[in-house]
Scaffold this active site. Structure first.
Site, PDB file in Angstrom:
ATOM      1  N   GLU A 100      -9.984   7.936  30.051  1.00 34.52           N
ATOM      2  CA  GLU A 100     -10.694   6.937  29.235  1.00 34.52           C
ATOM      3  C   GLU A 100      -9.796   5.730  28.962  1.00 34.52           C
ATOM      4  O   GLU A 100      -8.568   5.856  28.929  1.00 34.52           O
ATOM      5  CB  GLU A 100     -11.074   7.552  27.885  1.00 34.52           C
ATOM      6  CG  GLU A 100     -12.496   8.074  27.797  1.00 34.52           C
ATOM      7  CD  GLU A 100     -13.524   6.961  27.606  1.00 34.52           C
ATOM      8  OE1 GLU A 100     -13.225   5.788  27.945  1.00 34.52           O
ATOM      9  OE2 GLU A 100     -14.629   7.264  27.144  1.00 34.52           O
ATOM     10  N   ASP A 101     -10.407   4.574  28.723  1.00 37.81           N
ATOM     11  CA  ASP A 101      -9.630   3.408  28.333  1.00 37.81           C
ATOM     12  C   ASP A 101      -9.259   3.463  26.856  1.00 37.81           C
ATOM     13  O   ASP A 101      -8.119   3.256  26.480  1.00 37.81           O
ATOM     14  CB  ASP A 101     -10.398   2.104  28.656  1.00 37.81           C
ATOM     15  CG  ASP A 101     -11.805   2.061  28.065  1.00 37.81           C
ATOM     16  OD1 ASP A 101     -12.283   3.085  27.502  1.00 37.81           O
ATOM     17  OD2 ASP A 101     -12.456   1.009  28.157  1.00 37.81           O
ATOM     18  N   ASP A 114     -12.552   5.162  20.209  1.00 41.25           N
ATOM     19  CA  ASP A 114     -12.757   4.390  18.980  1.00 41.25           C
ATOM     20  C   ASP A 114     -13.452   5.315  17.974  1.00 41.25           C
ATOM     21  O   ASP A 114     -12.803   6.120  17.316  1.00 41.25           O
ATOM     22  CB  ASP A 114     -13.598   3.169  19.382  1.00 41.25           C
ATOM     23  CG  ASP A 114     -13.774   2.137  18.295  1.00 41.25           C
ATOM     24  OD1 ASP A 114     -12.937   2.071  17.396  1.00 41.25           O
ATOM     25  OD2 ASP A 114     -14.759   1.378  18.351  1.00 41.25           O
ATOM     26  N   PHE A 173     -10.080  -5.268  17.774  1.00 44.42           N
ATOM     27  CA  PHE A 173     -10.771  -5.262  19.065  1.00 44.42           C
ATOM     28  C   PHE A 173      -9.805  -5.760  20.125  1.00 44.42           C
ATOM     29  O   PHE A 173      -9.257  -6.864  20.018  1.00 44.42           O
ATOM     30  CB  PHE A 173     -12.035  -6.120  19.025  1.00 44.42           C
ATOM     31  CG  PHE A 173     -12.934  -5.833  20.193  1.00 44.42           C
ATOM     32  CD1 PHE A 173     -13.774  -4.728  20.186  1.00 44.42           C
ATOM     33  CD2 PHE A 173     -12.912  -6.643  21.326  1.00 44.42           C
ATOM     34  CE1 PHE A 173     -14.576  -4.433  21.281  1.00 44.42           C
ATOM     35  CE2 PHE A 173     -13.710  -6.349  22.426  1.00 44.42           C
ATOM     36  CZ  PHE A 173     -14.547  -5.246  22.395  1.00 44.42           C
ATOM     37  N   ARG A 209     -10.888  -8.444  31.620  1.00 43.43           N
ATOM     38  CA  ARG A 209     -10.522  -7.144  32.213  1.00 43.43           C
ATOM     39  C   ARG A 209      -9.273  -7.260  33.085  1.00 43.43           C
ATOM     40  O   ARG A 209      -8.540  -6.302  33.260  1.00 43.43           O
ATOM     41  CB  ARG A 209     -11.665  -6.605  33.079  1.00 43.43           C
ATOM     42  CG  ARG A 209     -12.876  -6.112  32.304  1.00 43.43           C
ATOM     43  CD  ARG A 209     -13.795  -5.322  33.245  1.00 43.43           C
ATOM     44  NE  ARG A 209     -15.137  -5.148  32.697  1.00 43.43           N
ATOM     45  CZ  ARG A 209     -15.493  -4.171  31.860  1.00 43.43           C
ATOM     46  NH1 ARG A 209     -14.615  -3.300  31.450  1.00 43.43           N
ATOM     47  NH2 ARG A 209     -16.736  -4.082  31.440  1.00 43.43           N
TER      48      ARG A 209
HETATM   49  P1  IMP Z   1     -16.437   4.958  21.019  1.00 41.09           P
HETATM   50  O1  IMP Z   1     -17.655   5.678  21.495  1.00 41.09           O
HETATM   51  O2  IMP Z   1     -16.684   4.236  19.704  1.00 41.09           O
HETATM   52  O3  IMP Z   1     -15.207   5.836  20.935  1.00 41.09           O
HETATM   53  O4  IMP Z   1     -16.145   3.779  22.015  1.00 41.09           O
HETATM   54  C1  IMP Z   1     -15.724   3.965  23.265  1.00 41.09           C
HETATM   55  C2  IMP Z   1     -16.027   2.783  24.152  1.00 41.09           C
HETATM   56  O5  IMP Z   1     -16.280   1.570  23.419  1.00 41.09           O
HETATM   57  C3  IMP Z   1     -14.823   2.512  25.008  1.00 41.09           C
HETATM   58  O6  IMP Z   1     -14.847   3.288  26.198  1.00 41.09           O
HETATM   59  C4  IMP Z   1     -14.939   1.024  25.254  1.00 41.09           C
HETATM   60  O7  IMP Z   1     -15.780   0.774  26.366  1.00 41.09           O
HETATM   61  C5  IMP Z   1     -15.594   0.475  24.005  1.00 41.09           C
HETATM   62  N1  IMP Z   1     -14.587  -0.025  23.055  1.00 41.09           N
HETATM   63  C6  IMP Z   1     -14.234   0.506  21.857  1.00 41.09           C
HETATM   64  N2  IMP Z   1     -13.278  -0.224  21.261  1.00 41.09           N
HETATM   65  C7  IMP Z   1     -13.001  -1.236  22.105  1.00 41.09           C
HETATM   66  C8  IMP Z   1     -12.075  -2.356  22.055  1.00 41.09           C
HETATM   67  O8  IMP Z   1     -11.280  -2.554  21.110  1.00 41.09           O
HETATM   68  N3  IMP Z   1     -12.099  -3.184  23.131  1.00 41.09           N
HETATM   69  C9  IMP Z   1     -12.915  -3.020  24.204  1.00 41.09           C
HETATM   70  N4  IMP Z   1     -13.791  -1.999  24.288  1.00 41.09           N
HETATM   71  C10 IMP Z   1     -13.841  -1.122  23.246  1.00 41.09           C
END
Ligand code: IMP
Length: 171
Positions: free
Chosen positions: A95-96, A99, A148, A161
């Site tokens: 995963e990147d 959050d 962010f 990106r």
């Molecule tokens: P989660 O479901 O809230 O954990 O979010 C996961 C996804 O939201 C990640 O795989 C990203 O694609 C996007 N995301 C969450 N935070 C960021 C950020 O700070 N920058 C860019 N994408 C984010």
């Protein structure tokens, strides 16, 4: 507004090299499948698999999550499925960023239902202060504050990106 650097390309490279060695030691013996989550993890995945001195098969899962521009709703749509079966295989989900954890929770349940021999998670970035659901993280590159971020595969409305470092976008 120009993004402000948060993690340099040099620091990312050093951490990715360390993660690759850690993964090589800690994942069960034999071959395993690294599953990169598109699109955010494509840069990290490319560097990470080259840092793992083991036999690694590579696959990708395309996902789209709905919600406001900078926040996920946890409702995930699969836009591109796995090519290789993972039943009975050791799997490393790449995963990147984690959050709220909602996206990862959904993906773990989806992959677990396909009967992998083991399922572990490696994320480049972790924002623990934003967590809404518990998710197991086996390998974490960097813990970051509630900002962010973009770059190294991560985007803001599809921009940034290709930045070689991770940066903060001021709202
Ligand atoms: P989660 O479901 O809230 O954990 O979010 C996961 C996804 O939201 C990640 O795989 C990203 O694609 C996007 N995301 C969450 N935070 C960021 C950020 O700070 N920058 C860019 N994408 C984010």
């Amino acid at each position: 507004m120009q993004p402000r650097p948060l993690i340099s390309a040099q620091d990312i490279a050093a951490r990715v090299a360390a993660l690759g060695n850690e993964i090589a030691v800690r994942l069960p013996e034999g071959s395993f499948a690294a599953v990169g989550i598109l699109r955010g993890a494509f840069v990290f995945m490319a560097d990470l698999v080259r840092a793992i001195p083991r036999d690694v098969r590579c696959d990708f899962l395309g996902v789209r999550s709905y919600g406001a521009a900078t926040e996920t709703s946890g409702v995930v749509q699969i836009t591109s499925d796995l090519r290789l079966p993972i039943s009975g295989k050791h799997v490393l989900l790449v995963e990147d960023i984690v959050d709220t954890g909602l996206t990862l929770r959904y993906l773990l349940d989806l992959l677990q239902a396909q009967g992998p021999a083991s399922l572990q998670v490696c994320t480049l970035l972790n924002k623990p202060s934003r967590r809404r659901v518990e998710v197991p993280l086996d390998f974490v590159g960097f813990e970051i504050p509630d900002r962010f971020v973009v770059g190294y595969g991560l985007d803001a409305a599809q921009k940034y990106r290709n930045l070689p470092y991770v940066a903060v976008v001021d709202e």
